[in-house]
Design a protein around this motif. Sequence first.
Motif, PDB file in Angstrom:
ATOM      1  N   GLY A  47      50.906  40.981  28.391  1.00 58.96           N
ATOM      2  CA  GLY A  47      49.891  41.984  28.101  1.00 58.96           C
ATOM      3  C   GLY A  47      49.710  42.287  26.635  1.00 58.96           C
ATOM      4  O   GLY A  47      48.644  42.739  26.218  1.00 58.96           O
ATOM      5  N   ASN A 106      43.164  52.694  27.095  1.00 62.32           N
ATOM      6  CA  ASN A 106      42.525  51.380  27.029  1.00 62.32           C
ATOM      7  C   ASN A 106      41.231  51.550  26.259  1.00 62.32           C
ATOM      8  O   ASN A 106      40.412  52.408  26.594  1.00 62.32           O
ATOM      9  CB  ASN A 106      42.236  50.829  28.425  1.00 62.32           C
ATOM     10  CG  ASN A 106      43.471  50.758  29.298  1.00 62.32           C
ATOM     11  OD1 ASN A 106      43.860  51.746  29.911  1.00 62.32           O
ATOM     12  ND2 ASN A 106      44.093  49.595  29.353  1.00 62.32           N
ATOM     13  N   GLY A 116      37.824  42.843  25.843  1.00 65.76           N
ATOM     14  CA  GLY A 116      38.916  42.273  26.639  1.00 65.76           C
ATOM     15  C   GLY A 116      40.172  42.095  25.817  1.00 65.76           C
ATOM     16  O   GLY A 116      41.282  42.154  26.345  1.00 65.76           O
ATOM     17  N   ARG A 138      50.020  47.741  34.575  1.00 65.43           N
ATOM     18  CA  ARG A 138      50.505  47.421  35.917  1.00 65.43           C
ATOM     19  C   ARG A 138      51.730  48.285  36.229  1.00 65.43           C
ATOM     20  O   ARG A 138      51.879  48.799  37.343  1.00 65.43           O
ATOM     21  CB  ARG A 138      50.850  45.931  35.997  1.00 65.43           C
ATOM     22  CG  ARG A 138      49.648  45.021  35.806  1.00 65.43           C
ATOM     23  CD  ARG A 138      50.032  43.579  35.506  1.00 65.43           C
ATOM     24  NE  ARG A 138      50.624  43.436  34.172  1.00 65.43           N
ATOM     25  CZ  ARG A 138      50.811  42.262  33.554  1.00 65.43           C
ATOM     26  NH1 ARG A 138      50.458  41.138  34.170  1.00 65.43           N
ATOM     27  NH2 ARG A 138      51.352  42.208  32.350  1.00 65.43           N
ATOM     28  N   HIS A 214      42.056  43.215  37.127  1.00 63.64           N
ATOM     29  CA  HIS A 214      41.978  42.338  35.955  1.00 63.64           C
ATOM     30  C   HIS A 214      41.205  41.070  36.337  1.00 63.64           C
ATOM     31  O   HIS A 214      41.556  40.394  37.310  1.00 63.64           O
ATOM     32  CB  HIS A 214      43.380  41.975  35.471  1.00 63.64           C
ATOM     33  CG  HIS A 214      43.407  41.345  34.123  1.00 63.64           C
ATOM     34  ND1 HIS A 214      42.934  40.063  33.912  1.00 63.64           N
ATOM     35  CD2 HIS A 214      43.826  41.798  32.916  1.00 63.64           C
ATOM     36  CE1 HIS A 214      43.078  39.760  32.636  1.00 63.64           C
ATOM     37  NE2 HIS A 214      43.612  40.804  31.996  1.00 63.64           N
ATOM     38  N   THR A 217      43.757  37.861  36.140  1.00 62.21           N
ATOM     39  CA  THR A 217      44.967  37.765  36.960  1.00 62.21           C
ATOM     40  C   THR A 217      44.767  38.268  38.384  1.00 62.21           C
ATOM     41  O   THR A 217      45.587  37.979  39.265  1.00 62.21           O
ATOM     42  CB  THR A 217      46.108  38.581  36.324  1.00 62.21           C
ATOM     43  OG1 THR A 217      45.783  39.982  36.384  1.00 62.21           O
ATOM     44  CG2 THR A 217      46.315  38.172  34.869  1.00 62.21           C
ATOM     45  N   VAL A 221      45.100  47.484  37.830  1.00 64.28           N
ATOM     46  CA  VAL A 221      45.703  48.167  36.690  1.00 64.28           C
ATOM     47  C   VAL A 221      45.111  49.570  36.547  1.00 64.28           C
ATOM     48  O   VAL A 221      43.989  49.832  36.972  1.00 64.28           O
ATOM     49  CB  VAL A 221      45.490  47.382  35.366  1.00 64.28           C
ATOM     50  CG1 VAL A 221      46.167  46.033  35.420  1.00 64.28           C
ATOM     51  CG2 VAL A 221      44.004  47.218  35.050  1.00 64.28           C
ATOM     52  N   PHE A 223      43.333  52.111  34.320  1.00 64.56           N
ATOM     53  CA  PHE A 223      42.427  51.798  33.210  1.00 64.56           C
ATOM     54  C   PHE A 223      41.503  52.979  32.973  1.00 64.56           C
ATOM     55  O   PHE A 223      40.492  53.133  33.654  1.00 64.56           O
ATOM     56  CB  PHE A 223      41.615  50.546  33.566  1.00 64.56           C
ATOM     57  CG  PHE A 223      40.706  50.060  32.466  1.00 64.56           C
ATOM     58  CD1 PHE A 223      41.201  49.294  31.420  1.00 64.56           C
ATOM     59  CD2 PHE A 223      39.359  50.358  32.484  1.00 64.56           C
ATOM     60  CE1 PHE A 223      40.357  48.844  30.405  1.00 64.56           C
ATOM     61  CE2 PHE A 223      38.500  49.914  31.478  1.00 64.56           C
ATOM     62  CZ  PHE A 223      39.005  49.158  30.433  1.00 64.56           C
ATOM     63  N   ASP A 293      45.910  42.549  25.389  1.00 67.98           N
ATOM     64  CA  ASP A 293      44.964  42.432  26.493  1.00 67.98           C
ATOM     65  C   ASP A 293      44.548  43.849  26.857  1.00 67.98           C
ATOM     66  O   ASP A 293      45.329  44.606  27.439  1.00 67.98           O
ATOM     67  CB  ASP A 293      45.634  41.734  27.681  1.00 67.98           C
ATOM     68  CG  ASP A 293      44.702  41.536  28.865  1.00 67.98           C
ATOM     69  OD1 ASP A 293      43.885  42.438  29.146  1.00 67.98           O
ATOM     70  OD2 ASP A 293      44.795  40.492  29.529  1.00 67.98           O
ATOM     71  N   VAL A 295      42.626  45.130  29.031  1.00 64.61           N
ATOM     72  CA  VAL A 295      42.481  45.515  30.433  1.00 64.61           C
ATOM     73  C   VAL A 295      43.849  45.793  31.053  1.00 64.61           C
ATOM     74  O   VAL A 295      44.034  46.785  31.762  1.00 64.61           O
ATOM     75  CB  VAL A 295      41.724  44.436  31.230  1.00 64.61           C
ATOM     76  CG1 VAL A 295      41.564  44.858  32.693  1.00 64.61           C
ATOM     77  CG2 VAL A 295      40.363  44.168  30.613  1.00 64.61           C
ATOM     78  N   SER A 296      44.825  44.952  30.766  1.00 65.67           N
ATOM     79  CA  SER A 296      46.140  45.112  31.388  1.00 65.67           C
ATOM     80  C   SER A 296      47.073  46.012  30.608  1.00 65.67           C
ATOM     81  O   SER A 296      48.117  46.437  31.136  1.00 65.67           O
ATOM     82  CB  SER A 296      46.819  43.746  31.557  1.00 65.67           C
ATOM     83  OG  SER A 296      47.206  43.206  30.304  1.00 65.67           O
ATOM     84  N   CYS A 323      35.326  43.551  36.952  1.00 64.72           N
ATOM     85  CA  CYS A 323      36.666  44.053  37.268  1.00 64.72           C
ATOM     86  C   CYS A 323      36.731  44.687  38.656  1.00 64.72           C
ATOM     87  O   CYS A 323      37.660  45.440  38.954  1.00 64.72           O
ATOM     88  CB  CYS A 323      37.106  45.050  36.211  1.00 64.72           C
ATOM     89  SG  CYS A 323      37.214  44.350  34.549  1.00 64.72           S
TER      90      CYS A 323
END
Length: 343
Positions: A47, A106, A116, A138, A214, A217, A221, A223, A293, A295-296, A323
Amino acid sequence: MAQTLHWEIEPGRPALTRIPGIDSMTAAVGWLREHHRQIAQALAEHGAVFLRGLPVATSEDVAAVRDVLLPNPTPYREKATPRSDFGNGVASSTDLPPNQAIRMHNENSYTLTFPGLLLFACLIAPAEGGATPVADCRKVLANLPATVLERVRATGWTLTRTYSEYVSLDWRTAFATEDPAAVEAYCTENHIGWEWQEDGRLRTRQLRPGTVVHPGTGEEVWFNHMAFWSEWSLDPVIREALTEEFGPDGLPFNTGIGDGVPLTEDEVAGINRAYEEATVREPWQRGDLLLVDNVSTSHGRDPFTGDRKIAVVMGEPVDLLACRPGVAPAALPAGALPAVLPA
């Protein structure tokens, strides 16, 4: 063939690789191109990753790194913090006072398109403090109070902003325009409720999903900016002063859960604890790069003393709809705030 990178993985610290023997930006750019795939793989796993040892010293150097790692820029929309323009499409991470901690968030989680990837670069390392901590969202999700998570999954989160000339950013700066009609058009297009106050201030209100999937993946998550901008995350003295000056509905930022039931102080404390349990940090050294990253992984800033110059670039835009949000973004009435949102 590129040499296999060794990543240092230590408790409480982000993944870090050391890069010896690079003494020019020409060589640094070549090294980044050669190892780009490995960096991307590590980023997907962890991440956030630190790259240490490259001779990055100027905004031109940061731009050269950006062109390899983040070739597709993402603009800073609905601006919320002051930043300095370093040139070459590179900006300061934030210009907020050094004694203020910046809580986990985020970047641009409240916009319909957001970066991203984030690239941070240390041009001047602070004498003390000033790390850019990161948290795996996560893990944050797994550590959240169950009742809060269930409500947010089902109904999303709300953001109310009151743009002022005196606190935070005014609407002209936030929306990069002098034209009220352009602001209204942007808000309408981006599912944001808006209302002009009698004194000329702008209030906006929007509903956004609090968790996303995400796009790379397939993992869910946490966010959002919900704890970051909650009134309960403010220092009590500051909260009291702002409330006294602007009223309970006039804070520069405030957040809630989409079911309309106000967040309690204990609930926000629980969210902040979940972030703390997932947070790792690495003290900055001059030339360090931190790739996140967005998003994560959330990020923040520790208070610091001395000079500090951290550059940032945002890129590789992601559309919220990519997403798989469980809650659709929507505009909310920005006038008198209802105790409970309409069904």
